[in-house]
Design a protein around this motif. Structure first.
Motif, PDB file in Angstrom:
ATOM      1  N   ALA A 154      -5.776 -29.233  31.211  1.00  0.00           N
ATOM      2  CA  ALA A 154      -5.650 -27.964  30.491  1.00  0.00           C
ATOM      3  C   ALA A 154      -5.198 -28.207  29.054  1.00  0.00           C
ATOM      4  O   ALA A 154      -5.688 -27.572  28.114  1.00  0.00           O
ATOM      5  CB  ALA A 154      -4.667 -27.050  31.217  1.00  0.00           C
ATOM      6  N   GLY A 157      -8.039 -29.252  26.984  1.00  0.00           N
ATOM      7  CA  GLY A 157      -9.140 -28.307  26.876  1.00  0.00           C
ATOM      8  C   GLY A 157     -10.242 -28.537  27.891  1.00  0.00           C
ATOM      9  O   GLY A 157     -11.307 -27.924  27.797  1.00  0.00           O
ATOM     10  N   TYR A 159     -11.166 -27.394  30.788  1.00  0.00           N
ATOM     11  CA  TYR A 159     -10.766 -26.306  31.671  1.00  0.00           C
ATOM     12  C   TYR A 159     -11.417 -26.385  33.044  1.00  0.00           C
ATOM     13  O   TYR A 159     -10.772 -26.098  34.058  1.00  0.00           O
ATOM     14  CB  TYR A 159     -11.062 -24.968  30.994  1.00  0.00           C
ATOM     15  CG  TYR A 159     -10.188 -24.738  29.789  1.00  0.00           C
ATOM     16  CD1 TYR A 159      -8.829 -24.473  29.938  1.00  0.00           C
ATOM     17  CD2 TYR A 159     -10.711 -24.827  28.503  1.00  0.00           C
ATOM     18  CE1 TYR A 159      -8.015 -24.287  28.832  1.00  0.00           C
ATOM     19  CE2 TYR A 159      -9.904 -24.645  27.393  1.00  0.00           C
ATOM     20  CZ  TYR A 159      -8.557 -24.376  27.559  1.00  0.00           C
ATOM     21  OH  TYR A 159      -7.751 -24.208  26.461  1.00  0.00           O
ATOM     22  N   GLU A 160     -12.689 -26.767  33.111  1.00  0.00           N
ATOM     23  CA  GLU A 160     -13.321 -26.885  34.426  1.00  0.00           C
ATOM     24  C   GLU A 160     -12.631 -27.959  35.259  1.00  0.00           C
ATOM     25  O   GLU A 160     -12.362 -27.766  36.455  1.00  0.00           O
ATOM     26  CB  GLU A 160     -14.813 -27.208  34.278  1.00  0.00           C
ATOM     27  CG  GLU A 160     -15.660 -26.056  33.765  1.00  0.00           C
ATOM     28  CD  GLU A 160     -15.611 -25.933  32.248  1.00  0.00           C
ATOM     29  OE1 GLU A 160     -14.913 -26.762  31.612  1.00  0.00           O
ATOM     30  OE2 GLU A 160     -16.248 -25.014  31.703  1.00  0.00           O
ATOM     31  N   SER A 162      -9.589 -28.925  34.866  1.00  0.00           N
ATOM     32  CA  SER A 162      -8.247 -28.437  35.168  1.00  0.00           C
ATOM     33  C   SER A 162      -8.258 -27.512  36.376  1.00  0.00           C
ATOM     34  O   SER A 162      -7.410 -27.624  37.274  1.00  0.00           O
ATOM     35  CB  SER A 162      -7.674 -27.708  33.949  1.00  0.00           C
ATOM     36  OG  SER A 162      -6.398 -27.186  34.236  1.00  0.00           O
ATOM     37  N   LEU A 189      -4.830 -19.582  33.750  1.00  0.00           N
ATOM     38  CA  LEU A 189      -5.846 -20.441  33.155  1.00  0.00           C
ATOM     39  C   LEU A 189      -7.181 -19.712  33.071  1.00  0.00           C
ATOM     40  O   LEU A 189      -7.906 -19.817  32.067  1.00  0.00           O
ATOM     41  CB  LEU A 189      -5.984 -21.717  33.991  1.00  0.00           C
ATOM     42  CG  LEU A 189      -6.823 -22.853  33.409  1.00  0.00           C
ATOM     43  CD1 LEU A 189      -6.189 -23.382  32.129  1.00  0.00           C
ATOM     44  CD2 LEU A 189      -6.966 -23.978  34.426  1.00  0.00           C
ATOM     45  N   ALA A 190      -7.505 -18.928  34.114  1.00  0.00           N
ATOM     46  CA  ALA A 190      -8.773 -18.192  34.123  1.00  0.00           C
ATOM     47  C   ALA A 190      -8.797 -17.131  33.031  1.00  0.00           C
ATOM     48  O   ALA A 190      -9.838 -16.877  32.411  1.00  0.00           O
ATOM     49  CB  ALA A 190      -8.992 -17.556  35.491  1.00  0.00           C
ATOM     50  N   HIS A 192      -7.339 -17.231  30.145  1.00  0.00           N
ATOM     51  CA  HIS A 192      -7.444 -17.827  28.818  1.00  0.00           C
ATOM     52  C   HIS A 192      -8.713 -18.662  28.632  1.00  0.00           C
ATOM     53  O   HIS A 192      -9.014 -19.097  27.517  1.00  0.00           O
ATOM     54  CB  HIS A 192      -6.225 -18.721  28.543  1.00  0.00           C
ATOM     55  CG  HIS A 192      -4.960 -17.948  28.329  1.00  0.00           C
ATOM     56  ND1 HIS A 192      -4.168 -17.514  29.372  1.00  0.00           N
ATOM     57  CD2 HIS A 192      -4.360 -17.516  27.190  1.00  0.00           C
ATOM     58  CE1 HIS A 192      -3.118 -16.863  28.900  1.00  0.00           C
ATOM     59  NE2 HIS A 192      -3.209 -16.844  27.572  1.00  0.00           N
ATOM     60  N   HIS A 193      -9.417 -18.842  29.733  1.00  0.00           N
ATOM     61  CA  HIS A 193     -10.587 -19.716  29.645  1.00  0.00           C
ATOM     62  C   HIS A 193     -11.778 -18.965  29.050  1.00  0.00           C
ATOM     63  O   HIS A 193     -12.153 -17.904  29.520  1.00  0.00           O
ATOM     64  CB  HIS A 193     -10.942 -20.241  31.028  1.00  0.00           C
ATOM     65  CG  HIS A 193     -12.202 -21.067  31.041  1.00  0.00           C
ATOM     66  ND1 HIS A 193     -12.425 -22.106  30.183  1.00  0.00           N
ATOM     67  CD2 HIS A 193     -13.309 -20.979  31.825  1.00  0.00           C
ATOM     68  CE1 HIS A 193     -13.601 -22.643  30.438  1.00  0.00           C
ATOM     69  NE2 HIS A 193     -14.162 -21.965  31.426  1.00  0.00           N
ATOM     70  N   GLU A 194     -12.338 -19.505  28.027  1.00  0.00           N
ATOM     71  CA  GLU A 194     -13.531 -18.938  27.409  1.00  0.00           C
ATOM     72  C   GLU A 194     -14.605 -20.017  27.359  1.00  0.00           C
ATOM     73  O   GLU A 194     -14.382 -21.104  26.811  1.00  0.00           O
ATOM     74  CB  GLU A 194     -13.242 -18.468  25.982  1.00  0.00           C
ATOM     75  CG  GLU A 194     -12.257 -17.324  25.905  1.00  0.00           C
ATOM     76  CD  GLU A 194     -11.991 -16.928  24.465  1.00  0.00           C
ATOM     77  OE1 GLU A 194     -11.205 -15.998  24.254  1.00  0.00           O
ATOM     78  OE2 GLU A 194     -12.587 -17.575  23.562  1.00  0.00           O
ATOM     79  N   LYS A 195     -15.713 -19.677  27.950  1.00  0.00           N
ATOM     80  CA  LYS A 195     -16.810 -20.637  27.917  1.00  0.00           C
ATOM     81  C   LYS A 195     -17.447 -20.638  26.532  1.00  0.00           C
ATOM     82  O   LYS A 195     -17.803 -19.595  26.004  1.00  0.00           O
ATOM     83  CB  LYS A 195     -17.861 -20.288  28.965  1.00  0.00           C
ATOM     84  CG  LYS A 195     -17.372 -20.461  30.390  1.00  0.00           C
ATOM     85  CD  LYS A 195     -18.485 -20.208  31.376  1.00  0.00           C
ATOM     86  CE  LYS A 195     -18.014 -20.431  32.798  1.00  0.00           C
ATOM     87  NZ  LYS A 195     -19.098 -20.183  33.777  1.00  0.00           N
TER      88      LYS A 195
END
Length: 408
Positions: A154, A157, A159-160, A162, A189-190, A192-195
């Motif tokens: 995380a 960066g 994220y996947e 993490s 985490l979900a 804040h996660h931006e693809k």
């Protein structure tokens, strides 16, 4: 070695002083017979080459010392002394047996986890990520390591990765409170996660450098300088004229703590030790595997019942038993042992030392050596022969011919 020099009679010293390459077999036989009659010589060989009865050998693993360093590292970590904590964890990794367990977990995996947590706190996420992966290779069912690697990913960066690591940690976590904590972190985490769709890289013209003309070299050998290469034409500056792997290599003693024992590059913060002894340090898992071979420890194995097997390159295998001589003898003597072992492995015979003067052409400088250096060379050759007999092949012949080949 000074004690052995003192017992050599003057008559034999004069023979050494006046000796040439052709005299090596007979001279080595005379010195060998002398040393075999001396109790102090046998005591020296016993101290250098015999496997230690306990884990307290200079190159051996020591679980008790590793546990003490682990606890000291934990205390330094808690008090904020991060540099000292790093030294403690790294030294503990060097000493910890790969099959040791503490509080139900593999000790080496726990040490990697502790050091990974320290690296994360110190702002070194890549080092932390590598240590987490090393711990999981040894103990893949360790939920705290999956959790730590998820947190590090995380930070980086990833994220996947993490989400994957934290999900595995949640599934493995035995406590309800621990599972809920990881679920909250996954939810956060979900949110804040931006693809992000990667932008196509701009196309740049690539200039192909001029291909240098072929440089033709010729091998030569001279009585004074030994083997070498010459070119019939001038060689342009900055040209790569030859690349060759070393026949054998050993790191100098003053570089053992600062440089990789395989590639000789400077060591990073996340050093990796040898799995079977406490002497080598490596800069990466690549070098560790190339030098000593991979080893994987099933998480279900119990330390007292598990005996690890290690595939080593011949250069290190015969030194990897906790014996003292690789740490005590001069580096050039240890290197000579590696040359002999590699040559014998290649030839597939383990009783007689091969004719290295013909194979490698290493005897040109003997006649130019000082009398003191010649005597020292003969003594170390005989000592090394006995060390290899103990550590490499019990079938290795102990005679003047074998000792003379080590002298080249």
């Amino acid at each position: 070695m000074e004690k052995l020099k003192c017992v050599v009679p003057d008559r034999l010293k004069r023979r050494v002083e006046e000796s040439h390459v052709d005299d090596l077999p007979s001279l080595s036989s005379s010195l060998l017979q002398l040393f075999l009659s001396l109790p102090q010589f046998h005591q020296l060989i016993s101290e250098l080459a015999a496997e230690p009865a306990t884990q307290a050998g200079l190159c051996g693993k020591n679980e008790g010392a590793a546990l003490d360093l682990k606890e000291k590292g934990n205390q330094c970590y808690s008090s904020g002394d991060h540099s000292q904590a790093l030294r403690c964890y790294s030294q503990a990794l060097r000493l910890a047996p790969i099959d040791a367990h503490h509080t139900g977990k593999n000790l080496v995996a726990t040490l990697y986890l502790n050091r990974a947590s320290l690296f994360h706190k110190m702002g070194l996420p890549m080092e932390s990520l590598r240590d987490c992966s090393r711990a999981l290779e040894i103990s893949p069912s360790y939920p705290k390591v999956w959790y730590r690697r998820g947190k590090v990913n995380a930070t980086l960066g990833n994220y996947e990765d993490s989400v994957h690591d934290l999900s595995v940690a949640k599934d493995m976590e035995p406590s309800i409170g621990g599972k809920k904590q990881i679920e909250r972190e996954l939810d956060m985490l979900a949110r804040h996660h931006e693809k992000k769709i990667p932008k196509p890289a701009s196309q740049k013209s690539v200039e192909i450098p001029d291909v240098p003309s072929e440089i033709k070299l010729q091998c030569v050998k001279t009585p004074d300088k030994g083997r070498g290469m010459v070119s019939q034409f001038d060689i342009p500056q900055a040209s790569l004229i030859h690349a060759e792997e070393p026949y054998a290599v050993v790191i100098l003693k003053h570089c053992r703590e600062t440089h990789c024992h395989y590639c000789l590059n400077e060591l990073p913060a996340d050093t990796i030790p040898c799995f079977s002894c406490s002497l080598p340090l490596y800069c990466s898992q690549h070098c560790q595997v190339r030098a000593g071979g991979p080893i994987h420890i099933p998480d279900t194995m119990v330390g007292s019942n598990f005996k690890p097997t290690l595939e080593c390159i011949p250069e290190h295998k015969h030194e990897c038993q906790g014996v003292h001589w690789p740490a005590i003898l001069p580096s050039d003597v240890v290197l000579a042992g590696r040359v002999v072992v590699k040559t014998m492995e290649q030839k597939g015979q383990f009783t007689d030392v091969p004719n290295l003067s013909e194979t490698l052409g290493l005897c040109e400088s003997y006649s130019k050596m000082s009398p003191e250096s010649k005597l020292e060379l003969h003594i170390y050759s005989i000592v090394l022969l006995f060390c290899l007999h103990h550590s490499f092949s019990s079938e290795l012949s102990i005679n003047g011919d074998s000792a003379s080949q080590l002298s080249v």
